[in-house]
Design a protein around this motif. Sequence first.
Motif, PDB file in Angstrom:
ATOM      1  N   VAL A  18       0.858  -1.181   0.000  1.00 33.55           N
ATOM      2  CA  VAL A  18       0.000   0.000   0.000  1.00 33.55           C
ATOM      3  C   VAL A  18       0.893   1.230   0.000  1.00 33.55           C
ATOM      4  O   VAL A  18       1.534   1.542   0.990  1.00 33.55           O
ATOM      5  N   THR A  19       0.927   1.900  -1.135  1.00 32.01           N
ATOM      6  CA  THR A  19       1.751   3.099  -1.257  1.00 32.01           C
ATOM      7  C   THR A  19       0.861   4.289  -1.565  1.00 32.01           C
ATOM      8  O   THR A  19      -0.208   4.135  -2.163  1.00 32.01           O
ATOM      9  N   PRO A  20       1.297   5.471  -1.180  1.00 29.25           N
ATOM     10  CA  PRO A  20       0.482   6.655  -1.458  1.00 29.25           C
ATOM     11  C   PRO A  20       0.432   6.952  -2.953  1.00 29.25           C
ATOM     12  O   PRO A  20       1.321   6.540  -3.706  1.00 29.25           O
ATOM     13  N   PRO A  21      -0.601   7.665  -3.383  1.00 29.02           N
ATOM     14  CA  PRO A  21      -0.668   8.059  -4.791  1.00 29.02           C
ATOM     15  C   PRO A  21       0.543   8.925  -5.147  1.00 29.02           C
ATOM     16  O   PRO A  21       1.115   9.590  -4.281  1.00 29.02           O
ATOM     17  N   GLY A  22       0.908   8.936  -6.387  1.00 28.31           N
ATOM     18  CA  GLY A  22       2.053   9.742  -6.822  1.00 28.31           C
ATOM     19  C   GLY A  22       1.723  11.224  -6.860  1.00 28.31           C
ATOM     20  O   GLY A  22       0.570  11.627  -6.922  1.00 28.31           O
ATOM     21  N   GLY A  23       2.759  12.040  -6.793  1.00 32.41           N
ATOM     22  CA  GLY A  23       2.611  13.478  -6.956  1.00 32.41           C
ATOM     23  C   GLY A  23       2.052  14.226  -5.766  1.00 32.41           C
ATOM     24  O   GLY A  23       1.573  15.352  -5.916  1.00 32.41           O
ATOM     25  N   LEU A  24       2.110  13.642  -4.582  1.00 34.33           N
ATOM     26  CA  LEU A  24       1.571  14.324  -3.405  1.00 34.33           C
ATOM     27  C   LEU A  24       2.571  15.329  -2.852  1.00 34.33           C
ATOM     28  O   LEU A  24       3.783  15.131  -2.933  1.00 34.33           O
ATOM     29  N   THR A  25       2.047  16.381  -2.252  1.00 33.63           N
ATOM     30  CA  THR A  25       2.892  17.351  -1.557  1.00 33.63           C
ATOM     31  C   THR A  25       3.297  16.780  -0.203  1.00 33.63           C
ATOM     32  O   THR A  25       2.740  15.767   0.247  1.00 33.63           O
ATOM     33  N   SER A  26       4.224  17.442   0.459  1.00 38.30           N
ATOM     34  CA  SER A  26       4.692  16.924   1.758  1.00 38.30           C
ATOM     35  C   SER A  26       3.569  16.925   2.798  1.00 38.30           C
ATOM     36  O   SER A  26       3.472  16.005   3.605  1.00 38.30           O
ATOM     37  N   ASP A  27       2.700  17.946   2.796  1.00 37.35           N
ATOM     38  CA  ASP A  27       1.564  17.966   3.738  1.00 37.35           C
ATOM     39  C   ASP A  27       0.623  16.794   3.484  1.00 37.35           C
ATOM     40  O   ASP A  27       0.113  16.177   4.420  1.00 37.35           O
ATOM     41  N   ALA A  28       0.390  16.487   2.227  1.00 35.92           N
ATOM     42  CA  ALA A  28      -0.496  15.374   1.878  1.00 35.92           C
ATOM     43  C   ALA A  28       0.120  14.043   2.292  1.00 35.92           C
ATOM     44  O   ALA A  28      -0.580  13.155   2.795  1.00 35.92           O
ATOM     45  N   LEU A  29       1.433  13.904   2.097  1.00 36.25           N
ATOM     46  CA  LEU A  29       2.109  12.675   2.531  1.00 36.25           C
ATOM     47  C   LEU A  29       2.056  12.519   4.043  1.00 36.25           C
ATOM     48  O   LEU A  29       1.863  11.411   4.558  1.00 36.25           O
ATOM     49  N   ASP A  30       2.205  13.631   4.759  1.00 32.92           N
ATOM     50  CA  ASP A  30       2.092  13.588   6.221  1.00 32.92           C
ATOM     51  C   ASP A  30       0.703  13.118   6.634  1.00 32.92           C
ATOM     52  O   ASP A  30       0.559  12.288   7.530  1.00 32.92           O
ATOM     53  N   LEU A  31      -0.325  13.649   5.964  1.00 31.25           N
ATOM     54  CA  LEU A  31      -1.694  13.227   6.258  1.00 31.25           C
ATOM     55  C   LEU A  31      -1.867  11.740   5.982  1.00 31.25           C
ATOM     56  O   LEU A  31      -2.452  11.012   6.785  1.00 31.25           O
TER      57      LEU A  31
END
Length: 130
Positions: A18-31
Amino acid sequence: MRETDLTPVPNPPESPSVTPPGGLTSDALDLWHDVLEENGNTITAVGFGALVQAVKLVSLADRAEEAIGDQWIVPGYRGQLVANPLVGEARMARSAAVTALRSVGLHLAEPSAASNAGRALVGQRWRRNG
């Protein structure tokens, strides 16, 4: 909603699959990481979909704020000064992200002490001036 949508995701979010979607900002990755850390063992397929949409919305808001830069006030279509339309778009995207997560019962981190203090000050002002 189908019953299968309410069952936990087969591979728990801690799983390397399970990996996050590509192209996320750092705030989105933190969330992404915060929500999975708090809800990882209980997240459903519907919840996982809401999380994906929420982090994309946070990235959209971050990019809108980046595009605003110092241009909070811009000329309107008749030349009058107006608030940059991206300000409202960023606010709506963040609000929609929170709504998406709450609608499926995903827990968000508790607000910081500074947020709580600010909320208390606003409440006092409204009670005094209301």
